[in-house]
Design an enzyme around this catalytic site. Structure first.
Site, short mmCIF file in Angstrom:
data_model
loop_
_atom_site.label_atom_id
_atom_site.label_comp_id
_atom_site.label_asym_id
_atom_site.label_seq_id
_atom_site.Cartn_x
_atom_site.Cartn_y
_atom_site.Cartn_z
N ILE A 1 -11.19 54.20 -23.68
CA ILE A 1 -11.45 52.64 -23.97
C ILE A 1 -12.53 52.72 -22.65
O ILE A 1 -13.04 51.48 -22.93
CB ILE A 1 -10.95 51.95 -24.34
CG1 ILE A 1 -10.08 51.39 -23.34
CG2 ILE A 1 -10.32 52.49 -25.54
CD1 ILE A 1 -9.08 50.12 -22.81
N LYS A 2 -12.61 53.40 -21.36
CA LYS A 2 -13.66 52.46 -20.50
C LYS A 2 -14.96 52.34 -20.43
O LYS A 2 -15.31 53.35 -21.66
CB LYS A 2 -13.36 53.62 -19.11
CG LYS A 2 -11.73 53.11 -18.90
CD LYS A 2 -12.53 51.52 -18.75
CE LYS A 2 -11.00 51.39 -17.53
NZ LYS A 2 -9.36 51.36 -18.02
#
Length: 382
Positions: free
Chosen positions: A187-188
């Site tokens: 999710i970065k």
């Protein structure tokens, strides 16, 4: 496309391009660290603004990046590292894995970033490093941090897990300073599936990082970059199996090309949130300088001890929310390291709330989040 009936806090943005890139690696039969890994490292260096000045060492996770950077910088048992408690547990685990001591400092209420004045109070003769966390992607005050560290002969290891792509003044985070650590988890700002990287301008330190990420093996990295295997090698120091595979690097290369589009979409959503919530008395917005920002997550402060009420309402409305993060000194393993009060951290922990934000979030989903929160606000004021 995500289901409007349930809106997650975050999710990766992936498409057929990533699948095709992985297929090429699978077809090559060289799955581990190799030529694609090197291509990804060179692409990151160019992205940060200096192929000739920035040395990029990719690793398997952001946590590995932090641990490896601290280790290569010479941090060892008994050394103190100044660090905010308001961060993910991985930041602190990287310190304690070396037997070093995290010294918790407070944060700023309007950014959630490390409070430099409070950090200065934490310094002792045992302090060997400071570890600022660029929260939400908003850079810390790096000029003051670097001056403080230089005057005290400390290392600066930046936790830039949230800040890949962000600018500090006219340079990207990771293009200057001492050691900067990135995360490329699902999710970065970009993802490799799992991955991370360290940026440094010191060529000797870069060489040491390369050896340490590959079990301390000397003179083997460059052959692997050519997709070759040497039959003879030496092990020269303590190392770890932290290298990044060609598979993960292939995903990262595609994501890097998508970075601007994905980041701009998140900023559009965040600015819509700002406009909708700026006059809401139960909500306090954080200071967010959008110019040059790689935006990771959207966090608000919920006032008047109403956070649980809002979270319940959002859940019932099909909107996920989260708390990023529980201060690490609240965890059993880290409690003993707390030696001084952290009033801002404690106050913020009771207020912060993360709302949905991801590149593929639709206008309808954004409207739904805004309407759900606005509806709660109107009821909470009755």
């Amino acid at each position: 496309m995500p289901d409007l009936k349930r809106i997650p806090v975050s999710q990766p943005s992936l498409g057929p391009e990533e699948l095709n890139a992985v297929k090429k690696v699978l077809d090559s039969r060289w799955l581990g660290m190799g030529a694609v890994t090197k291509e990804f490292e060179d692409a990151i260096a160019e992205f940060l603004g200096g192929v000739s000045t920035n040395h990029i060492i990719t690793v398997n996770t952001g946590t590995s990046a932090l641990h490896l950077a601290l280790d290569a910088a010479g941090i060892s048992a008994g050394d103190e590292v100044i660090v905010p408690s308001l961060t993910f547990a991985a930041t602190i685990q990287a310190i304690t894995a070396l037997g070093a001591v995290p010294v918790f400092c407070d944060v700023e209420g309007n950014t959630l970033n490390l409070d430099v004045i409070d950090a200065e109070r934490c310094f002792t003769p045992k302090t060997k490093a400071i570890l600022p966390v660029h929260y939400r992607g908003v850079p810390c005050d790096m000029d003051r941090i670097l001056d403080f560290a230089q005057n005290r002969h400390m290392r600066v290891i930046e936790d830039a897990a949230h800040a890949f792509g962000s600018f500090y003044k006219d340079r990207r985070i990771g293009a200057f300073g001492d050691l900067t650590c990135f995360s490329f988890d699902p999710i970065k700002n970009i993802t490799c599936g799992e991955g991370g990287a360290i940026s440094t301008r010191d060529p000797e330190l870069a060489d040491r990082l390369r050896r340490k990420r590959s079990l301390g093996i000397d003179k083997d990295t460059w052959s692997r970059y050519r997709n070759e295997r040497l039959w003879f090698y030496d092990v020269t120091e303590q190392g770890y199996r932290y290298h990044l595979s060609n598979i993960n690097a292939a995903i990262g290369l595609v994501q890097l090309r998508k970075f601007d589009v994905m980041n701009q979409r998140k900023i559009v959503i965040a600015q819509r949130y700002d406009a909708a919530f700026k006059s809401t008395s139960a909500i306090k917005l954080l200071r967010t300088p959008y110019e040059g920002l790689a935006f990771f997550t959207y966090i608000v402060r919920v006032l008047n001890e109403e956070r649980e009420s809002l979270m319940k309402h959002l859940k019932e409305s099909g909107v996920d929310s989260g708390i990023h993060y529980i201060p690490t000194h609240h965890f059993s393993f880290f409690k003993a390291f707390l030696k001084r009060p952290l009033p801002q951290t404690e106050m913020l922990y009771k207020q912060i709330l993360t709302l949905p934000l991801f590149p593929e979030m639709t206008d309808d989903q954004t409207d739904h989040v805004i309407n759900a929160l606005t509806q709660w606000t109107s009821h909470s004021l009755v």
